[in-house]
Design an enzyme around this catalytic site. Structure first.
Site, PDB file in Angstrom:
ATOM      1  N   TYR A 104      65.973  47.057  57.938  1.00 36.31           N
ATOM      2  CA  TYR A 104      64.776  47.687  58.151  1.00 36.31           C
ATOM      3  C   TYR A 104      63.758  46.836  58.319  1.00 36.31           C
ATOM      4  O   TYR A 104      63.027  46.883  59.313  1.00 36.31           O
ATOM      5  CB  TYR A 104      64.517  48.592  56.926  1.00 36.31           C
ATOM      6  CG  TYR A 104      63.278  49.411  57.178  1.00 36.31           C
ATOM      7  CD1 TYR A 104      63.019  50.466  57.868  1.00 36.31           C
ATOM      8  CD2 TYR A 104      62.210  48.960  56.006  1.00 36.31           C
ATOM      9  CE1 TYR A 104      62.008  50.982  58.108  1.00 36.31           C
ATOM     10  CE2 TYR A 104      61.098  49.755  56.357  1.00 36.31           C
ATOM     11  CZ  TYR A 104      60.812  50.663  57.223  1.00 36.31           C
ATOM     12  OH  TYR A 104      59.596  51.323  57.289  1.00 36.31           O
ATOM     13  N   ALA A 125      52.826  50.646  63.546  1.00 36.19           N
ATOM     14  CA  ALA A 125      53.036  50.707  62.264  1.00 36.19           C
ATOM     15  C   ALA A 125      54.043  49.802  61.836  1.00 36.19           C
ATOM     16  O   ALA A 125      55.255  50.040  62.165  1.00 36.19           O
ATOM     17  CB  ALA A 125      53.222  52.032  61.651  1.00 36.19           C
ATOM     18  N   LYS A 137      61.634  46.057  61.800  1.00 36.89           N
ATOM     19  CA  LYS A 137      60.163  46.077  61.948  1.00 36.89           C
ATOM     20  C   LYS A 137      59.683  44.834  62.162  1.00 36.89           C
ATOM     21  O   LYS A 137      58.592  44.814  62.815  1.00 36.89           O
ATOM     22  CB  LYS A 137      59.579  46.619  60.471  1.00 36.89           C
ATOM     23  CG  LYS A 137      59.551  48.204  60.231  1.00 36.89           C
ATOM     24  CD  LYS A 137      58.844  48.710  61.215  1.00 36.89           C
ATOM     25  CE  LYS A 137      58.737  50.341  61.004  1.00 36.89           C
ATOM     26  NZ  LYS A 137      57.807  50.787  62.381  1.00 36.89           N
ATOM     27  N   LEU A 171      53.693  55.635  65.159  1.00 34.51           N
ATOM     28  CA  LEU A 171      54.100  55.810  63.684  1.00 34.51           C
ATOM     29  C   LEU A 171      55.515  56.260  63.412  1.00 34.51           C
ATOM     30  O   LEU A 171      55.987  56.353  62.401  1.00 34.51           O
ATOM     31  CB  LEU A 171      53.174  56.746  62.789  1.00 34.51           C
ATOM     32  CG  LEU A 171      51.729  56.455  62.957  1.00 34.51           C
ATOM     33  CD1 LEU A 171      51.113  57.637  62.313  1.00 34.51           C
ATOM     34  CD2 LEU A 171      51.228  55.275  61.861  1.00 34.51           C
ATOM     35  N   GLY A 211      59.833  64.266  60.150  1.00 35.45           N
ATOM     36  CA  GLY A 211      58.414  64.864  59.950  1.00 35.45           C
ATOM     37  C   GLY A 211      58.632  66.374  59.852  1.00 35.45           C
ATOM     38  O   GLY A 211      59.763  67.032  59.563  1.00 35.45           O
ATOM     39  N   GLY A 221      54.395  63.524  60.748  1.00 32.77           N
ATOM     40  CA  GLY A 221      54.766  62.997  59.604  1.00 32.77           C
ATOM     41  C   GLY A 221      53.668  63.088  58.624  1.00 32.77           C
ATOM     42  O   GLY A 221      52.684  63.524  58.940  1.00 32.77           O
ATOM     43  N   PHE A 222      54.066  62.358  57.638  1.00 34.73           N
ATOM     44  CA  PHE A 222      52.848  62.045  56.455  1.00 34.73           C
ATOM     45  C   PHE A 222      51.637  61.519  56.974  1.00 34.73           C
ATOM     46  O   PHE A 222      50.606  62.148  56.915  1.00 34.73           O
ATOM     47  CB  PHE A 222      53.778  61.463  55.128  1.00 34.73           C
ATOM     48  CG  PHE A 222      52.774  60.955  54.270  1.00 34.73           C
ATOM     49  CD1 PHE A 222      51.780  61.744  53.489  1.00 34.73           C
ATOM     50  CD2 PHE A 222      52.860  59.373  53.978  1.00 34.73           C
ATOM     51  CE1 PHE A 222      51.051  61.146  52.920  1.00 34.73           C
ATOM     52  CE2 PHE A 222      51.959  59.077  52.663  1.00 34.73           C
ATOM     53  CZ  PHE A 222      51.237  59.804  51.944  1.00 34.73           C
ATOM     54  N   ILE A 223      51.735  60.266  57.330  1.00 32.02           N
ATOM     55  CA  ILE A 223      50.550  59.461  57.641  1.00 32.02           C
ATOM     56  C   ILE A 223      49.819  59.971  59.119  1.00 32.02           C
ATOM     57  O   ILE A 223      48.799  60.311  59.391  1.00 32.02           O
ATOM     58  CB  ILE A 223      50.739  57.980  57.993  1.00 32.02           C
ATOM     59  CG1 ILE A 223      51.151  57.228  56.459  1.00 32.02           C
ATOM     60  CG2 ILE A 223      49.643  57.152  58.397  1.00 32.02           C
ATOM     61  CD1 ILE A 223      51.713  55.931  56.380  1.00 32.02           C
TER      62      ILE A 223
END
Ligand code: UDP
Length: 326
Positions: free
Chosen positions: A149, A117, A153, A76, A36, A10-12
Site C-alpha cells: 500500500y 491524495a 502510494k 481521492l 464509498g 467517500g469519507f473525505i
C-alpha cells in the site's frame, strides 16, 4: 471553479464536495461505490452545482468527459484501510497505481489543477519523529502486504511530481495522517469509528498489540479546509508535497480510555494480538506524528479541532445512526 472529485462518495470526498458547494464552486463526484457510500452524498443530489457518476476511474471515457469540464481534479479514489490492504493486495496496488496514472494522463490532456491524495503510510517505520516531507522513508519487506500500500502510494507521488516536472502540470501531493470524523466507517479497520461503536454498544474495546503505539487524529473538516486552500493556491503549492494532520499525539490506550469516558460506557479494554487482528507477521507503526510546518508556512493552515471535539462529533453521528436503525 468546477472540481472533479474522484472518490467523491467517500469519507473525505463527500465532506470536500459539501465544502466546495457551500462556497459556490461546482462539483462532479466520481465514485464506483466500492468503499464509498451513496448515502454520504444523497443530500447533495438535487443541488444545481452537483453531479454524480457511479463509475470507476478506470473508465477512460467517463474520466475524460468529466475532466474536460473541470478546472481542478482532487484524486481521492484509492484503496481504503489497512484491513482491506492486507486482504486484497492486488486490488490495492492496481487501484492506486493504475487509477492515479489514468487521472494524471487525463489531467494533462486538459491542463487541470490536480491534488493527489497520499498517506502517512509512506513514512513506514521511519523513526525520524516528527515526519518531515523531506525525511527518508523506511518501508518493510515486500513479503508483507501492508508495505504494498505504502509503495503504491509512493509511486502515485512520483507520478504526480513527474507530471509537474516534465509537463508543468500543477500537481500537489497531500499526505494524510489519520483523518477521522463523521461518516468514516469502521468496516475497513479504522480505529476511531470502531472504538466509538464498541463504546456505544458496551462491547469490548479491541486494542491491538500493547496499545502503546501512537497516532495523531485530525478532523475531516480541518483536512477539507487544507484541501480548499491548496486548490486555491497552485502558484505556491504546485510540485510540492504537504503533510496534513494533527500534531497531538495520543496512544491507542489513551484513545480507548477517552472513548470510554466520552461515551459513558461500561466497555472494558480487550487486548488483541496483531497476528489475530490482521495477519501473522503484521508490522505496525509505533509512532506517527506529522511535521506540519510546511503547510502552515505555505498556506497558513493549522488544525483547529481538538481530539475531544473529534470524538464527540463521531459519537453524535454514530448515535444518530443507531436511532435511525431502531
Ligand atoms: N487499532 C486498534 N484497534 C482497532 C483498530 C485499530 O488498536 O480495532 C490500532 C491499529 O493497530 C493502529 C491504530 O489503531 O495501531 C490506528 O489504526 P487505523 O487502522 O485507524 O489507522 P492506521 O494508523 O493503522 O492507518
Amino acid at each position: 471553479m468546477h472540481v472533479l472529485i474522484t472518490g467523491g462518495a467517500g469519507f473525505i470526498g463527500s465532506h470536500l464536495a459539501e465544502a466546495l458547494l457551500a462556497r459556490g464552486d461546482s462539483v462532479a463526484a466520481l465514485d464506483d461505490l466500492s468503499t464509498g457510500n451513496f448515502q454520504h452524498i444523497a443530500h447533495l443530489r438535487h443541488h444545481p452545482n452537483f453531479s454524480f457518476a457511479i463509475e470507476s476511474v478506470h473508465n477512460g471515457q467517463v474520466l475524460d468527459r468529466l475532466a474536460s469540464q473541470a478546472d481542478a481534479i482532487v484524486h481521492l479514489a484509492a484503496a481504503v484501510g489497512v484491513q482491506l490492504v492486507v486482504e486484497k493486495p492486488t486490488e490495492t496496488i492496481e487501484t492506486n497505481v493504475l487509477g492515479t496514472d489514468a487521472v494524471l494522463r487525463t489531467a494533462r490532456r486538459y491542463r487541470c489543477r490536480t491534488l493527489i491524495a497520499s498517506t502517512s503510510e509512506v513514512y513506514g517505520k521511519s523513526a525520524e519523529i516528527p515526519f518531515n516531507e523531506e525525511g527518508d522513508l523506511l518501508l518493510g519487506p515486500s513479503s508483507r502486504s501492508r508495505w504494498g500500500y505504502a509503495a503504491s502510494k509512493l509511486v502515485d507521488e512520483f507520478l504526480g511530481l513527474a507530471a509537474y516536472q516534465e509537463y508543468g502540470l500543477p500537481v500537489t501531493v497531500a499526505r494524510f495522517f489519520n483523518t477521522v470524523g463523521p461518516r468514516q466507517t469502521g468496516r475497513y479497520g479504522m480505529v476511531v469509528p470502531r472504538f466509538v461503536r464498541q463504546g456505544l454498544t458496551g462491547a469490548p474495546i479491541t486494542v491491538y498489540g500493547d496499545g502503546e503505539q501512537s497516532r495523531c487524529f485530525c478532523h475531516v473538516a480541518d483536512v477539507t479546509q487544507a484541501l480548499l486552500s491548496l486548490l486555491d493556491q497552485p502558484g505556491t503549492t504546485a510540485g510540492q508535497i504537504y503533510n496534513i494532520g494533527s500534531n497531538r499525539e495520543v496512544t491507542i490506550n489513551q484513545l480507548a480510555q477517552l472513548v470510554i469516558d466520552h461515551t459513558d460506557s461500561g466497555s472494558q479494554i480487550e487486548y488483541v494480538p496483531y497476528s489475530e487482528a490482521y495477519a501473522p507477521g503484521f508490522e505496525d507503526m509505533r509512532r506517527r506524528v506529522p511535521d506540519i510546518r510546511k503547510i502552515h508556512d505555505a498556506i497558513g493552515w493549522t488544525p483547529t479541532h481538538s481530539l475531544e471535539e473529534i470524538l464527540d462529533s463521531v459519537i453524535e453521528y454514530e448515535r444518530k445512526r443507531f436511532e435511525i436503525r431502531d
